[in-house]
Scaffold this motif. Structure first.
Motif, mmCIF file in Angstrom:
data_model
loop_
_atom_site.group_PDB
_atom_site.id
_atom_site.type_symbol
_atom_site.label_atom_id
_atom_site.label_comp_id
_atom_site.label_asym_id
_atom_site.label_seq_id
_atom_site.Cartn_x
_atom_site.Cartn_y
_atom_site.Cartn_z
ATOM 1 N N LEU A 94 0.835 -1.202 0.000
ATOM 2 C CA LEU A 94 0.000 0.000 0.000
ATOM 3 C C LEU A 94 0.866 1.246 0.000
ATOM 4 C CD1 LEU A 94 -2.706 -1.024 2.639
ATOM 5 C CD2 LEU A 94 -2.806 -1.258 0.147
ATOM 6 N N GLY A 95 2.042 1.125 0.557
ATOM 7 C CA GLY A 95 2.958 2.252 0.637
ATOM 8 C C GLY A 95 4.270 1.798 1.230
ATOM 9 N N ARG A 96 5.248 2.672 1.187
ATOM 10 C CA ARG A 96 6.522 2.343 1.789
ATOM 11 C C ARG A 96 7.237 3.613 2.199
ATOM 12 N NH1 ARG A 96 10.128 -0.802 -2.309
ATOM 13 N NH2 ARG A 96 11.481 -0.812 -0.464
ATOM 14 N N GLY A 97 8.013 3.506 3.267
ATOM 15 C CA GLY A 97 8.831 4.608 3.727
ATOM 16 C C GLY A 97 10.269 4.142 3.790
ATOM 17 N N LYS A 98 11.114 4.967 4.350
ATOM 18 C CA LYS A 98 12.536 4.621 4.422
ATOM 19 C C LYS A 98 12.763 3.396 5.292
ATOM 20 C CE LYS A 98 17.053 6.749 5.166
ATOM 21 N NZ LYS A 98 17.780 7.988 5.538
ATOM 22 N N TYR A 99 11.946 3.233 6.338
ATOM 23 C CA TYR A 99 12.162 2.145 7.295
ATOM 24 C C TYR A 99 10.975 1.187 7.386
ATOM 25 C CZ TYR A 99 15.424 5.790 8.790
ATOM 26 O OH TYR A 99 16.389 6.753 8.816
ATOM 27 N N SER A 100 9.957 1.371 6.565
ATOM 28 C CA SER A 100 8.753 0.566 6.743
ATOM 29 C C SER A 100 8.063 0.293 5.420
ATOM 30 C CB SER A 100 7.785 1.274 7.695
ATOM 31 O OG SER A 100 7.365 2.510 7.129
ATOM 32 N N LYS A 101 7.199 -0.719 5.445
ATOM 33 C CA LYS A 101 6.339 -1.038 4.311
ATOM 34 C C LYS A 101 4.933 -1.281 4.862
ATOM 35 C CE LYS A 101 10.123 -3.275 1.753
ATOM 36 N NZ LYS A 101 11.165 -3.059 2.786
ATOM 37 N N VAL A 102 3.931 -0.953 4.062
ATOM 38 C CA VAL A 102 2.548 -1.080 4.506
ATOM 39 C C VAL A 102 1.818 -2.058 3.602
ATOM 40 C CG1 VAL A 102 0.403 0.130 5.034
ATOM 41 C CG2 VAL A 102 2.596 1.296 5.358
ATOM 42 N N TYR A 103 1.113 -3.009 4.231
ATOM 43 C CA TYR A 103 0.398 -4.045 3.513
ATOM 44 C C TYR A 103 -1.070 -4.065 3.940
ATOM 45 C CZ TYR A 103 5.170 -5.801 2.752
ATOM 46 O OH TYR A 103 6.495 -5.907 2.416
ATOM 47 N N LYS A 104 -1.873 -4.749 3.155
ATOM 48 C CA LYS A 104 -3.292 -4.937 3.453
ATOM 49 C C LYS A 104 -3.481 -6.281 4.150
ATOM 50 C CE LYS A 104 -7.688 -5.222 0.886
ATOM 51 N NZ LYS A 104 -8.258 -5.175 -0.488
ATOM 52 N N ALA A 105 -4.438 -6.358 5.051
ATOM 53 C CA ALA A 105 -4.747 -7.617 5.727
ATOM 54 C C ALA A 105 -6.228 -7.643 6.093
ATOM 55 C CB ALA A 105 -3.891 -7.786 6.984
ATOM 56 N N VAL A 106 -6.762 -8.847 6.249
ATOM 57 C CA VAL A 106 -8.149 -9.021 6.690
ATOM 58 C C VAL A 106 -8.127 -9.517 8.130
ATOM 59 C CG1 VAL A 106 -10.314 -10.236 6.328
ATOM 60 C CG2 VAL A 106 -8.939 -9.518 4.353
ATOM 61 N N ASP A 107 -8.761 -8.767 9.010
ATOM 62 C CA ASP A 107 -8.882 -9.131 10.422
ATOM 63 C C ASP A 107 -10.186 -9.913 10.586
ATOM 64 O OD1 ASP A 107 -9.216 -9.288 13.141
ATOM 65 O OD2 ASP A 107 -8.952 -7.144 13.533
ATOM 66 N N ARG A 108 -10.073 -11.246 10.623
ATOM 67 C CA ARG A 108 -11.258 -12.097 10.679
ATOM 68 C C ARG A 108 -11.993 -11.976 12.005
ATOM 69 N NH1 ARG A 108 -12.095 -13.053 5.425
ATOM 70 N NH2 ARG A 108 -10.297 -14.032 4.397
ATOM 71 N N ASN A 110 -12.336 -9.342 14.006
ATOM 72 C CA ASN A 110 -13.131 -8.122 14.100
ATOM 73 C C ASN A 110 -13.870 -7.784 12.813
ATOM 74 O OD1 ASN A 110 -12.431 -7.077 16.884
ATOM 75 N ND2 ASN A 110 -10.375 -7.310 16.021
ATOM 76 N N ASN A 111 -13.767 -8.684 11.820
ATOM 77 C CA ASN A 111 -14.497 -8.528 10.570
ATOM 78 C C ASN A 111 -14.232 -7.171 9.915
ATOM 79 O OD1 ASN A 111 -16.226 -9.345 8.508
ATOM 80 N ND2 ASN A 111 -18.011 -8.384 9.475
ATOM 81 N N ARG A 112 -12.960 -6.905 9.645
ATOM 82 C CA ARG A 112 -12.604 -5.639 9.022
ATOM 83 C C ARG A 112 -11.313 -5.815 8.223
ATOM 84 N NH1 ARG A 112 -11.071 -2.714 14.779
ATOM 85 N NH2 ARG A 112 -9.210 -3.958 15.244
ATOM 86 N N VAL A 113 -11.130 -4.921 7.253
ATOM 87 C CA VAL A 113 -9.879 -4.858 6.512
ATOM 88 C C VAL A 113 -8.986 -3.831 7.209
ATOM 89 C CG1 VAL A 113 -8.791 -4.346 4.294
ATOM 90 C CG2 VAL A 113 -11.047 -5.442 4.365
ATOM 91 N N VAL A 114 -7.720 -4.156 7.374
ATOM 92 C CA VAL A 114 -6.789 -3.262 8.059
ATOM 93 C C VAL A 114 -5.539 -3.074 7.206
ATOM 94 C CG1 VAL A 114 -7.590 -3.981 10.342
ATOM 95 C CG2 VAL A 114 -5.625 -5.140 9.312
ATOM 96 N N ALA A 115 -4.767 -2.081 7.543
ATOM 97 C CA ALA A 115 -3.441 -1.889 6.962
ATOM 98 C C ALA A 115 -2.415 -2.268 8.018
ATOM 99 C CB ALA A 115 -3.253 -0.444 6.514
ATOM 100 N N VAL A 116 -1.333 -2.904 7.605
ATOM 101 C CA VAL A 116 -0.284 -3.337 8.526
ATOM 102 C C VAL A 116 1.020 -2.655 8.145
ATOM 103 C CG1 VAL A 116 1.024 -5.280 9.456
ATOM 104 C CG2 VAL A 116 -1.387 -5.582 8.842
ATOM 105 N N LYS A 117 1.541 -1.848 9.041
ATOM 106 C CA LYS A 117 2.826 -1.182 8.828
ATOM 107 C C LYS A 117 3.916 -2.057 9.445
ATOM 108 C CE LYS A 117 5.116 3.296 9.621
ATOM 109 N NZ LYS A 117 4.927 4.666 10.184
ATOM 110 N N ALA A 118 4.815 -2.566 8.611
ATOM 111 C CA ALA A 118 5.896 -3.442 9.062
ATOM 112 C C ALA A 118 7.186 -2.649 9.135
ATOM 113 C CB ALA A 118 6.040 -4.618 8.109
ATOM 114 N N ILE A 119 7.775 -2.605 10.319
ATOM 115 C CA ILE A 119 8.989 -1.821 10.561
ATOM 116 C C ILE A 119 10.127 -2.759 10.924
ATOM 117 C CG2 ILE A 119 10.026 0.017 11.956
ATOM 118 C CD1 ILE A 119 7.074 0.887 12.581
ATOM 119 N N ASP A 120 11.218 -2.676 10.179
ATOM 120 C CA ASP A 120 12.410 -3.476 10.456
ATOM 121 C C ASP A 120 13.313 -2.679 11.394
ATOM 122 O OD1 ASP A 120 14.766 -4.916 10.509
ATOM 123 O OD2 ASP A 120 14.825 -5.284 8.353
ATOM 124 N N ILE A 121 13.394 -3.116 12.640
ATOM 125 C CA ILE A 121 14.159 -2.383 13.650
ATOM 126 C C ILE A 121 15.629 -2.266 13.260
ATOM 127 C CG2 ILE A 121 14.889 -2.375 16.070
ATOM 128 C CD1 ILE A 121 12.293 -3.805 16.759
#
Length: 352
Positions: A94-108, A110-121
């Motif tokens: 969905l997007g990306r920054g210098k230290y992170s990437k953002v993905y789509k996910a389905v939260d079963r 809570n019955n909703r679509v969410v975005a997940v920001k993954a940060i590599d420490i």
């Protein structure tokens, strides 16, 4: 995970099963010629944190095993997410920054679509790891407003931090303007009223955003929301800031001049630039010019509204008020709710 904001840590004993990534390389969408892409920050920048050191010649093998850190990607945690009731979609970022990437996910659960920001420490500089990231998460937890992208949960595992948040199905405002051109004045006024409501809420909580731009505004079905709180700061007792961060083309004159500034008032300037871009489909000032040249253009209001764009006096006077050169004369976010381009649309706002 419940509907309330949660924080969890996957046990270090629970080793993720490495999987081959199916996601394609994400290329950030191109901009129209005058739109900035780079952020700037004049704070001293430290190098990437070292993930390995030079081994002692007499103990090379032993020391390498001890000092090299295993690198993980979000695919490695697919099964861990599934145990939390979440189905990852890593086919497209969905997007990306210098230290992170953002993905789509389905939260079963809570019955909703969410975005997940993954940060590599392991990719973080010491400033980001020790100051900006903790500040982002701490402030973000305090922000509960229909016009700010909400944080659902935080998870940590190995060298990764995952932040799950509200998902906007229509993408960011920059992409929308690139694909559709300028937004008509009435709809842009609705967007501005929503963004100003969100910004006023932040400011009343003594939190400044400091990186307002089209890329950080997400479109939902019935509203827009401010996102990306990587440069937020809690401001106590009207303290001034000396961290010059954000995107150059959206930056207030005081930042470009390198003087201490009121981050609340600089936020107002940046949102004024957002309003200008929405209705004209162009940036008011060219970031390729030297700072001192841009400052003079800002002082004299030397920007061009295309002859093909008709704007009312209410619209022009409103974004010009927000882009008042002298910060001490610039309206606050609360004052801006009374601007003639914004006020008529406040009753149109929905909860999102």
């Amino acid at each position: 995970m419940t509907s309330q904001e949660t924080r969890g840590t996957w046990s270090s004993r629970e080793q993720p099963q490495p999987m081959q990534s199916t996601g394609s390389m994400y290329t950030r969408h191109s901009t129209y010629s005058t739109t900035p892409r780079n952020n700037f920050c004049t704070q001293p920048k430290s190098s990437y944190m070292n993930t390995r050191t030079t081994p002692h010649p007499t103990s090379t093998h032993h020391l390498r095993k001890r000092t090299e850190a295993k690198r993980y990607v979000i695919e490695d945690f697919r099964q861990a997410f599934e145990r939390k009731g979440m189905e990852l979609d890593t086919t497209k970022k969905l997007g990306r920054g210098k230290y992170s990437k953002v993905y789509k996910a389905v939260d079963r659960i809570n019955n909703r679509v969410v975005a997940v920001k993954a940060i590599d420490i392991l990719e973080l500089t010491s400033d980001v790891k020790n100051k900006f990231l903790p500040r982002e998460i701490s402030c973000w937890r305090k922000l509960k407003n229909p016009f700010l992208v909400g944080l659902h949960a935080q998870y940590e595992a190995q060298n990764m931090i995952f932040l799950t948040m509200e998902y906007g199905s229509q993408g960011d405002l920059l992409r929308y303007v690139q694909e559709n051109g300028g937004i008509n004045e009435r709809r842009a006024g609705q967007f501005m009223s929503q963004l100003m409501r969100g910004l006023q809420y932040m400011h009343l909580k003594q939190i400044a955003h400091r990186d307002i731009k089209l890329e950080n505004i997400i479109l939902f079905d019935n509203c827009v929301k401010l996102s990306d709180f990587g440069f937020v700061r809690q401001v106590e007792n009207q303290a001034l800031s000396l961290t010059f961060c954000g995107s150059k083309s959206y930056s207030a004159p005081e930042l470009l001049r390198g003087i201490e500034y009121n981050p609340f008032l600089s936020d107002v300037w940046s949102l004024g630039v957002v309003g200008f871009v929405m209705v004209t489909n162009r940036m008011p000032f060219d970031e390729k010019k030297p700072n001192n040249v841009i400052v003079e253009l800002q002082r004299k209001r030397q920007y061009v509204i295309p002859s093909t764009v008709y704007l009312t006096t209410s619209c022009i006077s409103s974004f010009e008020s927000m882009m008042t050169f002298e910060a001490k004369h610039r309206p606050t976010s609360s004052d801006c709710l009374a601007l003639p381009w914004i006020t008529p649309h406040l009753v149109d706002n929905h909860s999102g």
